[in-house]
Write an enzyme that holds these catalytic residues in place. Structure first.
Site, PDB file in Angstrom:
ATOM      1  N   THR A   1      -6.848 -10.671  -2.764  1.00  0.00           N
ATOM      2  CA  THR A   1      -8.181 -10.107  -2.933  1.00  0.00           C
ATOM      3  C   THR A   1      -8.096  -8.638  -3.342  1.00  0.00           C
ATOM      4  O   THR A   1      -9.124  -7.989  -3.514  1.00  0.00           O
ATOM      5  CB  THR A   1      -9.003 -10.223  -1.634  1.00  0.00           C
ATOM      6  OG1 THR A   1      -8.295  -9.560  -0.569  1.00  0.00           O
ATOM      7  CG2 THR A   1      -9.217 -11.679  -1.246  1.00  0.00           C
ATOM      8  N   ASN A   2      -6.885  -8.127  -3.480  1.00  0.00           N
ATOM      9  CA  ASN A   2      -6.660  -6.746  -3.893  1.00  0.00           C
ATOM     10  C   ASN A   2      -6.782  -6.687  -5.409  1.00  0.00           C
ATOM     11  O   ASN A   2      -5.922  -7.182  -6.138  1.00  0.00           O
ATOM     12  CB  ASN A   2      -5.274  -6.294  -3.428  1.00  0.00           C
ATOM     13  CG  ASN A   2      -4.985  -4.834  -3.756  1.00  0.00           C
ATOM     14  OD1 ASN A   2      -5.300  -4.354  -4.834  1.00  0.00           O
ATOM     15  ND2 ASN A   2      -4.361  -4.142  -2.814  1.00  0.00           N
TER      16      ASN A   2
ATOM     17  N   LYS B   1      -6.480  -4.291  -7.639  1.00  0.00           N
ATOM     18  CA  LYS B   1      -5.428  -3.601  -8.371  1.00  0.00           C
ATOM     19  C   LYS B   1      -4.137  -4.418  -8.376  1.00  0.00           C
ATOM     20  O   LYS B   1      -3.420  -4.466  -9.381  1.00  0.00           O
ATOM     21  CB  LYS B   1      -5.188  -2.223  -7.747  1.00  0.00           C
ATOM     22  CG  LYS B   1      -6.360  -1.260  -7.919  1.00  0.00           C
ATOM     23  CD  LYS B   1      -6.064   0.087  -7.287  1.00  0.00           C
ATOM     24  CE  LYS B   1      -7.231   1.046  -7.452  1.00  0.00           C
ATOM     25  NZ  LYS B   1      -6.974   2.369  -6.813  1.00  0.00           N
ATOM     26  N   LYS B   2      -3.853  -5.063  -7.258  1.00  0.00           N
ATOM     27  CA  LYS B   2      -2.659  -5.902  -7.196  1.00  0.00           C
ATOM     28  C   LYS B   2      -2.814  -7.107  -8.120  1.00  0.00           C
ATOM     29  O   LYS B   2      -1.855  -7.522  -8.787  1.00  0.00           O
ATOM     30  CB  LYS B   2      -2.402  -6.360  -5.760  1.00  0.00           C
ATOM     31  CG  LYS B   2      -1.132  -7.183  -5.610  1.00  0.00           C
ATOM     32  CD  LYS B   2      -0.942  -7.669  -4.180  1.00  0.00           C
ATOM     33  CE  LYS B   2      -0.566  -6.555  -3.246  1.00  0.00           C
ATOM     34  NZ  LYS B   2      -0.184  -7.067  -1.905  1.00  0.00           N
TER      35      LYS B   2
ATOM     36  N   ASP C   1       3.793 -10.178  -0.543  1.00  0.00           N
ATOM     37  CA  ASP C   1       3.547  -9.168   0.485  1.00  0.00           C
ATOM     38  C   ASP C   1       4.538  -8.053   0.210  1.00  0.00           C
ATOM     39  O   ASP C   1       5.710  -8.303  -0.101  1.00  0.00           O
ATOM     40  CB  ASP C   1       3.750  -9.729   1.894  1.00  0.00           C
ATOM     41  CG  ASP C   1       3.193  -8.777   2.955  1.00  0.00           C
ATOM     42  OD1 ASP C   1       2.114  -8.196   2.719  1.00  0.00           O
ATOM     43  OD2 ASP C   1       3.824  -8.613   4.007  1.00  0.00           O
ATOM     44  N   SER C   2       4.059  -6.851   0.287  1.00  0.00           N
ATOM     45  CA  SER C   2       4.908  -5.733  -0.078  1.00  0.00           C
ATOM     46  C   SER C   2       4.527  -4.508   0.724  1.00  0.00           C
ATOM     47  O   SER C   2       3.456  -4.439   1.329  1.00  0.00           O
ATOM     48  CB  SER C   2       4.785  -5.440  -1.581  1.00  0.00           C
ATOM     49  OG  SER C   2       3.430  -5.216  -1.928  1.00  0.00           O
TER      50      SER C   2
ATOM     51  N   PHE D   1      -1.373   2.583  -6.873  1.00  0.00           N
ATOM     52  CA  PHE D   1      -2.180   2.558  -5.659  1.00  0.00           C
ATOM     53  C   PHE D   1      -1.248   2.661  -4.463  1.00  0.00           C
ATOM     54  O   PHE D   1      -0.033   2.769  -4.603  1.00  0.00           O
ATOM     55  CB  PHE D   1      -3.031   1.278  -5.596  1.00  0.00           C
ATOM     56  CG  PHE D   1      -2.240  -0.007  -5.666  1.00  0.00           C
ATOM     57  CD1 PHE D   1      -1.890  -0.685  -4.513  1.00  0.00           C
ATOM     58  CD2 PHE D   1      -1.864  -0.545  -6.888  1.00  0.00           C
ATOM     59  CE1 PHE D   1      -1.171  -1.875  -4.566  1.00  0.00           C
ATOM     60  CE2 PHE D   1      -1.147  -1.739  -6.964  1.00  0.00           C
ATOM     61  CZ  PHE D   1      -0.800  -2.397  -5.795  1.00  0.00           C
TER      62      PHE D   1
ATOM     63  N   ASP E   1       2.131   4.967  -4.029  1.00  0.00           N
ATOM     64  CA  ASP E   1       2.711   5.325  -5.327  1.00  0.00           C
ATOM     65  C   ASP E   1       2.740   6.832  -5.592  1.00  0.00           C
ATOM     66  O   ASP E   1       3.716   7.332  -6.159  1.00  0.00           O
ATOM     67  CB  ASP E   1       1.956   4.628  -6.461  1.00  0.00           C
ATOM     68  CG  ASP E   1       2.323   3.155  -6.605  1.00  0.00           C
ATOM     69  OD1 ASP E   1       3.343   2.731  -6.022  1.00  0.00           O
ATOM     70  OD2 ASP E   1       1.581   2.424  -7.293  1.00  0.00           O
TER      71      ASP E   1
ATOM     72  N   ARG F   1       7.648  -5.026  -7.137  1.00  0.00           N
ATOM     73  CA  ARG F   1       6.844  -6.203  -7.466  1.00  0.00           C
ATOM     74  C   ARG F   1       7.212  -6.752  -8.840  1.00  0.00           C
ATOM     75  O   ARG F   1       7.289  -7.967  -9.040  1.00  0.00           O
ATOM     76  CB  ARG F   1       5.355  -5.873  -7.395  1.00  0.00           C
ATOM     77  CG  ARG F   1       4.448  -7.095  -7.522  1.00  0.00           C
ATOM     78  CD  ARG F   1       2.986  -6.761  -7.278  1.00  0.00           C
ATOM     79  NE  ARG F   1       2.774  -6.339  -5.909  1.00  0.00           N
ATOM     80  CZ  ARG F   1       2.484  -5.091  -5.536  1.00  0.00           C
ATOM     81  NH1 ARG F   1       2.358  -4.129  -6.435  1.00  0.00           N
ATOM     82  NH2 ARG F   1       2.306  -4.788  -4.268  1.00  0.00           N
TER      83      ARG F   1
END
EC number: 3.6.1.66
Length: 206
Positions: A9-10, A12-13, A74-75, A157, A160, A186
């Site tokens: 739901t992110n 930007k991700k 997941d990060s 984001f 970073d 990622r």
């Protein structure tokens, strides 16, 4: 054409995931779906103690609820001087999930007395693919580097703006998207997983 769910739901991700996977798989090979297509989709608690466990939790739930092959990741940031934390708690380190500024400021405050030469850190990512058949794949990506005390850059984001990758003189937030994808945790994980996705989806009905 196969469909693949990106279980996040992110926003930007999601853009980052789509950018990497589109380049690997190609828009003609599959259609990418997001959780925005499923308005009643509940938030999935990240109860795992590792990045890998959380990635699998989210990918399994996405596949179970939608019937689509599902990718989830997941990060987070692992800081040497904080014994690998914030780790899986990176997105909610300040107590408010997704408050990037508060999380970043808290990490910097916790490192205030740590010498600059001891600000080693790494971004870590686990990415999972779960298929309706029950087959599962899990890969990892890592970007080593160091932290700086003053945020720089407006791209990216999370942490970073205070992370300078190994071999870099700019923060991840100062890199353009293609540059970041080439070196990020990622990007590394998804390029590895992308090869698995291409192979797996080639065997699925369109």
């Amino acid at each position: 054409m196969s469909r693949l769910l990106l279980a996040t739901t992110n926003a930007k991700k999601l853009i980052e995931l789509q950018r990497v996977l589109d380049g690997l798989v190609g828009s003609g090979r599959m259609e990418l779906a997001s959780l925005a297509e499923f308005p009643d989709y509940p938030e999935v608690p990240e109860t795992g103690l590792t990045f890998g466990e959380n990635a699998l939790i989210k990918a399994r739930e996405g596949c179970r609820r939608t019937g689509l092959p599902t990718v989830a990741d997941d990060s987070g940031l692992a800081v040497d001087a904080l014994n690998g934390m914030p780790g899986v708690f990176s997105a909610r380190w300040s107590g408010r999930h997704g408050d990037d500024r508060a999380n970043l400021e808290l990490v910097l405050a916790q490192l205030a007395d740590v010498p600059d030469e001891q600000l080693g850190a790494a971004f870590v990512c686990a990415a999972a693919l779960v298929l309706p058949s029950g087959r599962e794949h899990l890969v990892d990506g890592r970007q080593p580097g160091r932290l700086i005390r003053t945020p720089r850059g407006t791209n990216g984001f999370g942490y970073d703006p205070i992370f300078v990758g190994e071999g870099q003189d700019r923060t991840n937030a100062e890199l353009d998207p293609a540059e970041k994808d080439a070196v990020s945790h990622r990007g590394k994980a998804l390029r590895t997983l992308g090869k698995v996705i291409v192979k797996e989806l080639a065997n699925l009905p369109g």
